[in-house]
Design a protein around this motif. Structure first.
Motif, PDB file in Angstrom:
ATOM      1  N   LYS A 196       6.230   1.278  -2.415  1.00 25.14           N
ATOM      2  CA  LYS A 196       4.878   0.952  -2.906  1.00 25.14           C
ATOM      3  C   LYS A 196       4.863  -0.399  -3.618  1.00 25.14           C
ATOM      4  CE  LYS A 196       1.660   3.656  -5.019  1.00 25.14           C
ATOM      5  NZ  LYS A 196       1.080   4.810  -5.761  1.00 25.14           N
TER       6      LYS A 196
ATOM      7  N   VAL B 183       4.760  -3.014  -1.051  1.00 25.56           N
ATOM      8  CA  VAL B 183       3.410  -3.154  -0.485  1.00 25.56           C
ATOM      9  C   VAL B 183       2.511  -3.925  -1.455  1.00 25.56           C
ATOM     10  CG1 VAL B 183       1.330  -1.915   0.258  1.00 25.56           C
ATOM     11  CG2 VAL B 183       3.574  -1.134   1.004  1.00 25.56           C
ATOM     12  N   ASN B 184       2.771  -3.784  -2.734  1.00 25.92           N
ATOM     13  CA  ASN B 184       1.980  -4.559  -3.692  1.00 25.92           C
ATOM     14  C   ASN B 184       2.231  -6.057  -3.529  1.00 25.92           C
ATOM     15  OD1 ASN B 184       0.026  -4.633  -5.763  1.00 25.92           O
ATOM     16  ND2 ASN B 184       1.638  -5.026  -7.270  1.00 25.92           N
ATOM     17  N   LEU B 185       3.469  -6.431  -3.205  1.00 29.01           N
ATOM     18  CA  LEU B 185       3.762  -7.841  -2.913  1.00 29.01           C
ATOM     19  C   LEU B 185       2.991  -8.291  -1.666  1.00 29.01           C
ATOM     20  CD1 LEU B 185       7.626  -8.020  -3.498  1.00 29.01           C
ATOM     21  CD2 LEU B 185       5.794  -8.662  -5.080  1.00 29.01           C
TER      22      LEU B 185
ATOM     23  N   ARG C  51       0.193  -6.992  -0.629  1.00 31.34           N
ATOM     24  CA  ARG C  51      -1.219  -6.989  -1.037  1.00 31.34           C
ATOM     25  C   ARG C  51      -1.615  -8.311  -1.697  1.00 31.34           C
ATOM     26  NH1 ARG C  51      -4.802  -5.338  -5.251  1.00 31.34           N
ATOM     27  NH2 ARG C  51      -3.217  -5.539  -6.852  1.00 31.34           N
ATOM     28  N   LEU C  52      -0.697  -8.878  -2.465  1.00 26.91           N
ATOM     29  CA  LEU C  52      -0.980 -10.106  -3.217  1.00 26.91           C
ATOM     30  C   LEU C  52      -0.691 -11.375  -2.417  1.00 26.91           C
ATOM     31  CD1 LEU C  52       0.520  -8.916  -6.616  1.00 26.91           C
ATOM     32  CD2 LEU C  52      -1.913  -9.200  -6.077  1.00 26.91           C
ATOM     33  N   SER C  53      -0.354 -11.225  -1.142  1.00 28.17           N
ATOM     34  CA  SER C  53      -0.014 -12.367  -0.284  1.00 28.17           C
ATOM     35  C   SER C  53      -1.269 -12.884   0.426  1.00 28.17           C
ATOM     36  CB  SER C  53       1.034 -11.933   0.745  1.00 28.17           C
ATOM     37  OG  SER C  53       2.234 -11.533   0.094  1.00 28.17           O
ATOM     38  N   PRO C  54      -1.208 -14.123   0.893  1.00 30.61           N
ATOM     39  CA  PRO C  54      -2.373 -14.685   1.587  1.00 30.61           C
ATOM     40  C   PRO C  54      -2.747 -13.890   2.839  1.00 30.61           C
ATOM     41  CG  PRO C  54      -0.726 -16.398   1.143  1.00 30.61           C
ATOM     42  CD  PRO C  54      -0.091 -15.098   0.818  1.00 30.61           C
ATOM     43  N   SER C  55      -4.036 -13.868   3.137  1.00 31.19           N
ATOM     44  CA  SER C  55      -4.525 -13.195   4.343  1.00 31.19           C
ATOM     45  C   SER C  55      -5.616 -14.065   4.967  1.00 31.19           C
ATOM     46  CB  SER C  55      -5.080 -11.820   3.974  1.00 31.19           C
ATOM     47  OG  SER C  55      -5.756 -11.253   5.085  1.00 31.19           O
TER      48      SER C  55
ATOM     49  N   GLN D 119      -7.608  -9.092   4.957  1.00 26.95           N
ATOM     50  CA  GLN D 119      -6.674  -8.038   4.558  1.00 26.95           C
ATOM     51  C   GLN D 119      -6.740  -6.831   5.509  1.00 26.95           C
ATOM     52  OE1 GLN D 119      -7.225  -7.534   0.082  1.00 26.95           O
ATOM     53  NE2 GLN D 119      -8.884  -8.959   0.589  1.00 26.95           N
TER      54      GLN D 119
ATOM     55  N   LEU E  95      -4.331  -5.426   7.201  1.00 27.78           N
ATOM     56  CA  LEU E  95      -3.074  -4.706   7.429  1.00 27.78           C
ATOM     57  C   LEU E  95      -3.009  -3.426   6.589  1.00 27.78           C
ATOM     58  CD1 LEU E  95      -0.505  -7.660   7.521  1.00 27.78           C
ATOM     59  CD2 LEU E  95      -1.901  -6.730   9.372  1.00 27.78           C
ATOM     60  N   LYS E  96      -2.403  -2.394   7.184  1.00 24.43           N
ATOM     61  CA  LYS E  96      -2.168  -1.131   6.485  1.00 24.43           C
ATOM     62  C   LYS E  96      -0.676  -0.802   6.615  1.00 24.43           C
ATOM     63  CE  LYS E  96      -6.458  -0.730   5.403  1.00 24.43           C
ATOM     64  NZ  LYS E  96      -7.600  -0.078   6.029  1.00 24.43           N
ATOM     65  N   TYR E  97      -0.218   0.153   5.835  1.00 26.52           N
ATOM     66  CA  TYR E  97       1.221   0.403   5.750  1.00 26.52           C
ATOM     67  C   TYR E  97       1.529   1.890   5.786  1.00 26.52           C
ATOM     68  CZ  TYR E  97       0.862  -4.410   4.343  1.00 26.52           C
ATOM     69  OH  TYR E  97       0.564  -5.748   4.325  1.00 26.52           O
TER      70      TYR E  97
ATOM     71  N   SER F  79       7.208 -11.614   2.123  1.00 20.94           N
ATOM     72  CA  SER F  79       7.035 -11.193   0.724  1.00 20.94           C
ATOM     73  C   SER F  79       7.837  -9.928   0.442  1.00 20.94           C
ATOM     74  CB  SER F  79       5.559 -10.916   0.424  1.00 20.94           C
ATOM     75  OG  SER F  79       4.796 -12.090   0.479  1.00 20.94           O
TER      76      SER F  79
END
Lengths: 194, 194
Positions: free
Chosen positions: B27, B30-32, B34-38, B43, B45-47, B107
């Motif tokens: 998790k 995934v937070n990294l 989430r905070l990455s450019p999109s 955004q 993408l899902k995981y 990331s």
């Protein structure tokens, strides 16, 4: 810590234009790209570096800035990026670059952030014009442009409301970027818990 | 320093299988992401996260390991990854994921490396089978799988010779990865020097 770097790595679009970036620093960033994973280890990406005013102006003229900011056509003189890295796909090696350009972009941007700089990834580019302006060989495909500089704006992260992901600037010129929650991103949150 | 992390982030394919990874650590990765450019900040993408043996075995059965190692079909029992992150594209948001999955992969892998772990990005996956095994909704497209664990192999970087980029293992089971030189990657090395 990587979390600090990833958090600080926002998309910056206004810069201190008097803060110059050296060609050698761009080379260091390309070295981070070089050491990053590549699909089938093919390493089909090449890089055009720009840190001089004349070439910067050429690249600037081909970029489409911040689609969601309807009243803003890009940074004015004095707030423009001071360097660029143009990411090219070498079609003499492959025409499928997978997501290699995403991988290297993040490596290079984190390297910039670590050094007090920041930038923005552009996919919306007048590619035909840029190819001509930089007199790039025909076998290069322009994939992305990374604009770099010393950031002159504050960018904050908000929670997405009502599925609206459009970034905006508030009355204080602070740039707001709505990000989806971690709960929204994980599809199997009720499974596999330890 | 980011250069150390990027350098240490090799593609690892053999792991200490007794070293477990927690769901909560995934998790954090995934937070990294989430905070990455999109691209367009969409955004999309899902995981899907896996840190339990049963789900790990399912995912493992769908991966094609190390195409260039002809005599090796993947890690044996005891050396398998202990967690996976399946990166999904949510086609209800877009069908063009640009290179977002590359950005988030880097990331997350750097986050893993910082914590003494490592992994490998898979694009060669039996996607139909994996979708069925994980009972993923139809609107998810499998983009990549990141396998994670505590690395149990030495990976070294060599210079590319005669344009041969194929990785190999030597007689001591050290994994060699030929990387192109920085000079080969920069197309305008004689311009813009400062």
């Amino acid at each position: 810590m990587i979390k600090d770097l990833v958090s600080k790595n926002r998309s910056y679009r206004r810069f201190y234009q008097d803060h110059k970036i050296s060609y050698d620093f761009l080379k260091d960033l390309v070295n981070l790209a070089r050491l990053s994973p590549s699909g089938r280890n093919l390493q089909p990406l090449k890089y055009f570096l720009s840190a001089d005013e004349q070439t910067n102006a050429k690249i600037f003229s081909t970029l489409n800035w911040a689609a969601y900011l309807k009243d803003w056509n890009g940074p004015e003189e004095g707030e423009k990026p001071t360097a660029y890295i143009v990411i090219l796909g070498d079609t003499s090696l492959t025409t499928n670059f997978m997501c290699d350009h995403g991988i290297v972009s993040q490596s290079m941007l984190l390297g910039a952030v670590e050094n007090g700089l920041g930038g923005c990834i552009f996919a919306s580019i007048n590619k035909a014009k840029l190819k001509e302006l930089l007199t790039l060989d025909d076998h290069f495909e322009i994939l992305l442009v990374i604009a770099l500089g010393k950031p002159k704006e504050i960018v904050v992260i908000d929670e997405v409301q009502d599925n609206d992901i459009k970034y905006y600037r508030d009355e204080n010129q602070v740039h707001h970027v709505p990000k989806r929650s971690i709960e929204e991103l994980i599809v199997n949150k009720n499974q596999s818990k330890k």
